[in-house]
Design a protein around this motif. Structure first.
Motif, mmCIF file in Angstrom:
data_model
loop_
_atom_site.group_PDB
_atom_site.id
_atom_site.type_symbol
_atom_site.label_atom_id
_atom_site.label_comp_id
_atom_site.label_asym_id
_atom_site.label_seq_id
_atom_site.Cartn_x
_atom_site.Cartn_y
_atom_site.Cartn_z
ATOM 1 N N ARG A 1 0.822 -1.222 0.000
ATOM 2 C CA ARG A 1 0.000 0.000 0.000
ATOM 3 C C ARG A 1 0.852 1.268 0.000
ATOM 4 O O ARG A 1 0.357 2.338 0.338
ATOM 5 C CB ARG A 1 -0.936 0.017 1.212
ATOM 6 N N GLY A 2 2.136 1.141 -0.353
ATOM 7 C CA GLY A 2 3.004 2.318 -0.349
ATOM 8 C C GLY A 2 3.154 2.826 1.071
ATOM 9 O O GLY A 2 3.406 2.055 2.001
ATOM 10 N N ILE A 3 2.926 4.136 1.233
ATOM 11 C CA ILE A 3 2.944 4.709 2.583
ATOM 12 C C ILE A 3 1.504 4.819 3.069
ATOM 13 O O ILE A 3 0.585 5.040 2.282
ATOM 14 C CB ILE A 3 3.618 6.106 2.552
ATOM 15 N N PRO B 1 4.747 8.409 -4.624
ATOM 16 C CA PRO B 1 5.054 7.175 -5.352
ATOM 17 C C PRO B 1 5.841 7.483 -6.625
ATOM 18 O O PRO B 1 5.688 8.560 -7.211
ATOM 19 C CB PRO B 1 3.669 6.608 -5.697
ATOM 20 N N THR C 1 -4.695 10.904 -8.108
ATOM 21 C CA THR C 1 -4.779 9.900 -7.046
ATOM 22 C C THR C 1 -4.598 10.495 -5.653
ATOM 23 O O THR C 1 -4.709 9.763 -4.672
ATOM 24 C CB THR C 1 -3.706 8.794 -7.232
ATOM 25 N N ASP D 1 -2.268 13.552 2.290
ATOM 26 C CA ASP D 1 -2.411 12.680 1.111
ATOM 27 C C ASP D 1 -1.710 11.334 1.310
ATOM 28 O O ASP D 1 -1.535 10.577 0.360
ATOM 29 C CB ASP D 1 -1.893 13.392 -0.154
ATOM 30 N N LEU D 2 -1.315 11.043 2.542
ATOM 31 C CA LEU D 2 -0.684 9.741 2.799
ATOM 32 C C LEU D 2 -1.665 8.729 3.397
ATOM 33 O O LEU D 2 -1.303 7.577 3.649
ATOM 34 C CB LEU D 2 0.519 9.922 3.732
ATOM 35 N N PHE D 3 -2.891 9.161 3.643
ATOM 36 C CA PHE D 3 -3.883 8.211 4.171
ATOM 37 C C PHE D 3 -4.354 7.278 3.072
ATOM 38 O O PHE D 3 -4.728 7.728 1.983
ATOM 39 C CB PHE D 3 -5.127 8.955 4.697
ATOM 40 N N ASN D 4 -4.377 5.998 3.365
ATOM 41 C CA ASN D 4 -4.995 5.040 2.443
ATOM 42 C C ASN D 4 -6.498 4.991 2.688
ATOM 43 O O ASN D 4 -7.001 5.510 3.692
ATOM 44 C CB ASN D 4 -4.361 3.666 2.619
ATOM 45 N N HIS D 5 -7.201 4.350 1.752
ATOM 46 C CA HIS D 5 -8.670 4.340 1.779
ATOM 47 C C HIS D 5 -9.225 3.023 2.324
ATOM 48 O O HIS D 5 -8.676 1.948 2.086
ATOM 49 C CB HIS D 5 -9.174 4.527 0.338
ATOM 50 N N TYR E 1 -7.375 4.684 8.406
ATOM 51 C CA TYR E 1 -7.800 4.905 7.013
ATOM 52 C C TYR E 1 -8.666 6.150 6.899
ATOM 53 O O TYR E 1 -9.342 6.545 7.848
ATOM 54 C CB TYR E 1 -8.615 3.713 6.523
ATOM 55 N N TYR F 1 -12.286 7.731 0.994
ATOM 56 C CA TYR F 1 -12.258 8.626 -0.175
ATOM 57 C C TYR F 1 -13.667 8.832 -0.721
ATOM 58 O O TYR F 1 -13.865 9.633 -1.630
ATOM 59 C CB TYR F 1 -11.409 8.039 -1.307
ATOM 60 N N TYR G 1 -7.728 5.107 -8.753
ATOM 61 C CA TYR G 1 -6.607 5.061 -7.802
ATOM 62 C C TYR G 1 -5.672 3.872 -8.004
ATOM 63 O O TYR G 1 -4.640 3.783 -7.344
ATOM 64 C CB TYR G 1 -7.147 4.997 -6.362
ATOM 65 N N LEU H 1 -10.383 -3.123 -3.133
ATOM 66 C CA LEU H 1 -10.477 -3.620 -1.751
ATOM 67 C C LEU H 1 -10.950 -5.074 -1.772
ATOM 68 O O LEU H 1 -11.732 -5.460 -2.632
ATOM 69 C CB LEU H 1 -11.496 -2.785 -0.967
HETATM 70 C C1 LIG Z 1 -3.821 9.432 -1.461
HETATM 71 S S1 LIG Z 1 -2.675 8.208 -1.837
HETATM 72 C C2 LIG Z 1 -2.442 7.399 -0.299
HETATM 73 C C3 LIG Z 1 -0.994 7.219 0.060
HETATM 74 C C4 LIG Z 1 -0.234 6.243 -0.797
HETATM 75 N N1 LIG Z 1 -0.340 4.896 -0.248
HETATM 76 C C5 LIG Z 1 1.199 6.626 -0.947
HETATM 77 O O1 LIG Z 1 2.086 5.796 -0.761
HETATM 78 O O2 LIG Z 1 1.470 7.785 -1.283
HETATM 79 C C6 LIG Z 1 -3.704 7.141 -2.768
HETATM 80 C C7 LIG Z 1 -2.992 5.907 -3.291
HETATM 81 O O3 LIG Z 1 -2.716 5.015 -2.228
HETATM 82 C C8 LIG Z 1 -2.938 3.667 -2.605
HETATM 83 N N2 LIG Z 1 -4.025 3.149 -1.752
HETATM 84 C C9 LIG Z 1 -4.929 3.847 -1.045
HETATM 85 N N3 LIG Z 1 -5.720 3.043 -0.328
HETATM 86 C C10 LIG Z 1 -5.313 1.794 -0.575
HETATM 87 C C11 LIG Z 1 -5.741 0.505 -0.133
HETATM 88 N N4 LIG Z 1 -6.735 0.351 0.714
HETATM 89 N N5 LIG Z 1 -5.094 -0.580 -0.616
HETATM 90 C C12 LIG Z 1 -4.070 -0.452 -1.492
HETATM 91 N N6 LIG Z 1 -3.619 0.742 -1.946
HETATM 92 C C13 LIG Z 1 -4.224 1.852 -1.492
HETATM 93 C C14 LIG Z 1 -3.311 3.703 -4.075
HETATM 94 O O4 LIG Z 1 -2.136 3.524 -4.806
HETATM 95 C C15 LIG Z 1 -3.827 5.118 -4.255
HETATM 96 O O5 LIG Z 1 -3.673 5.592 -5.569
#
Ligand SMILES: C[S@@+](CC[C@H](N)C(=O)[O-])C[C@H]1O[C@@H](n2cnc3c(N)ncnc32)[C@H](O)[C@@H]1O
Length: 372
Positions: A29-31, A97, A161, A187-191, A220, A223, A235, A239
């Protein structure tokens, strides 16, 4: 991947406040944002002051003067990012990213052969974005010839995104699509399908906990009430469980309608967007369209006008729904085969497509069982 230790001090210097949370690298999920202590429902976990929010009004005039009115607000924010060589942005970039990260998920960056295998709803959204991107890119690349199309696409997808809708009162005069804003750290919160909410105050934006979180849990943001096809197209992820998920039946209902039936449905704004979800056996639009196929015009009109609850025609409608769902299962099977046979793109892209079609298959089979 790691988070630059200078990132948080940089964000805090901009007035961003983190309350019991911190960014962490999370597998797949990145950050994301993780609780560092127990959090109560309704706690503000992160706030961003207005001075640190990027909107169309904060883009340097040197860019807006050249690009307005031909380029979308999203396209202008993307141009700003693509052209930004300031130290400030260099710090922000450390947590963004990479192009490769985005390519793995976001269909706008996939080969055409894989884009063609997306489900209908995702394909429609992709088409809309591709049209806007092309128009934006034509303008921007002419105005700033040193930018490459790939660089600009990367920035455009970054903006798509990770922007929020700006709800400050002044924005009411702006069209919805022009209300985009970028916010560092927020903008680092995942959904998740249920998550924290963004709220506006005169001082800035707060992210408010939707429930209690234990230390160590990922926090979380929601979005919005989005289906997996939407999340995939916009995005680049889906899920595993999504209370808002739905599958479009347009590809199997529209071909059954003749021209007059289509025209009639169009005239009442009921042509297309026929959805199947976990709560209903075909949404109301679906019920209306199917009745066009198996009821008399008078029966259909009475159902449409709400004078008949549809119970007398429900058996026929359910039979027809079962047939169209079986048609959809055929499409799912054919598409999964094509995904397996595709020798383009990345493994991760094909896997994402495969998972989405398998989810579709599960939802369709479950509905068929309920209809039996
Ligand atoms: C607003 S950013 C959130 C932060 C992001 N994870 C990062 O590393 O910068 C939105 C991106 O996060 C990832 N993301 C968000 N929610 C996710 C989730 N529940 N599962 C996997 N990837 C997710 C997707 O790549 C999306 O395009």
């Amino acid at each position: 991947m790691s988070i630059d230790e200078a990132f948080l001090p940089w964000a805090e210097a901009k007035g961003v406040k983190l309350n019991g949370v911190e960014p962490q690298v999370l597998p797949g999920r990145g950050i994301g944002i993780v609780a560092t202590q127990n959090i109560r429902a309704n706690d503000v976990v992160l706030s961003v002051p207005l001075k640190s929010v990027r909107t169309i009004d904060t883009v340097p005039k040197a860019i807006t003067q050249v690009l307005l009115p031909g380029v979308s607000v999203q396209g202008i924010l993307a141009a700003q990012i693509a052209l930004d060589e300031t130290d400030d942005f260099t710090m922000w970039r450390t947590v963004l990213p990479t192009r490769e990260d985005l390519e793995a998920g976001v269909p706008m960056m996939w080969p055409k052969e894989l884009q063609d295998l997306l489900p209908r709803r995702a394909k429609d959204l992709l088409e809309k974005h591709t049209t806007t991107f092309r128009r934006d890119a034509d303008f921007v690349l002419k105005a700033f010839p040193d930018l490459t199309r790939d660089d600009y696409l990367y920035s455009w997808v970054l903006v798509n995104t990770r922007t929020f809708y700006n709800s400050m009162p002044k924005m009411k005069t702006y069209a919805q699509a022009d209300r985009l804003m970028c916010m560092p750290a927020a903008d680092l919160f995942n959904h998740a399908d249920q998550g924290c909410q963004l709220s506006y105050s005169a001082l800035g934006y707060n992210i408010v906990a939707n429930r209690a979180y234990f230390a160590g849990e990922e926090v979380y943001l929601s979005y919005g009430s989005h289906s997996n096809d939407f999340l995939l197209a916009e995005y680049g992820f889906i899920l595993d469980t999504n209370r808002w998920d739905e599958v479009y039946l347009d590809d199997v209902i529209l071909p059954r309608l003749n021209r007059t039936q289509r025209d009639d449905l169009k005239s009442v704004d009921f042509l297309g967007r026929y959805a199947l979800d976990d709560q209903t056996l075909g949404c109301h639009r679906t019920q209306v369209a199917l009745r066009m196929l198996c009821c008399t015009p008078r029966q259909w009109q009475r159902f449409f006008d709400g004078e008949d609850d549809g119970s007398t025609s429900q058996v026929d409608v359910d039979d027809l729904l079962r047939m169209v769902l079986n048609d959809l299962l055929d499409i799912v099977g054919e598409t999964l085969l094509k995904v397996d046979e595709a020798d383009v793109g990345l493994d991760g892209q094909r896997e994402l497509l495969r998972r989405r079609w398998q989810q579709t298959e599960t939802m369709v089979r479950r509905t068929i069982e309920q209809l039996e």
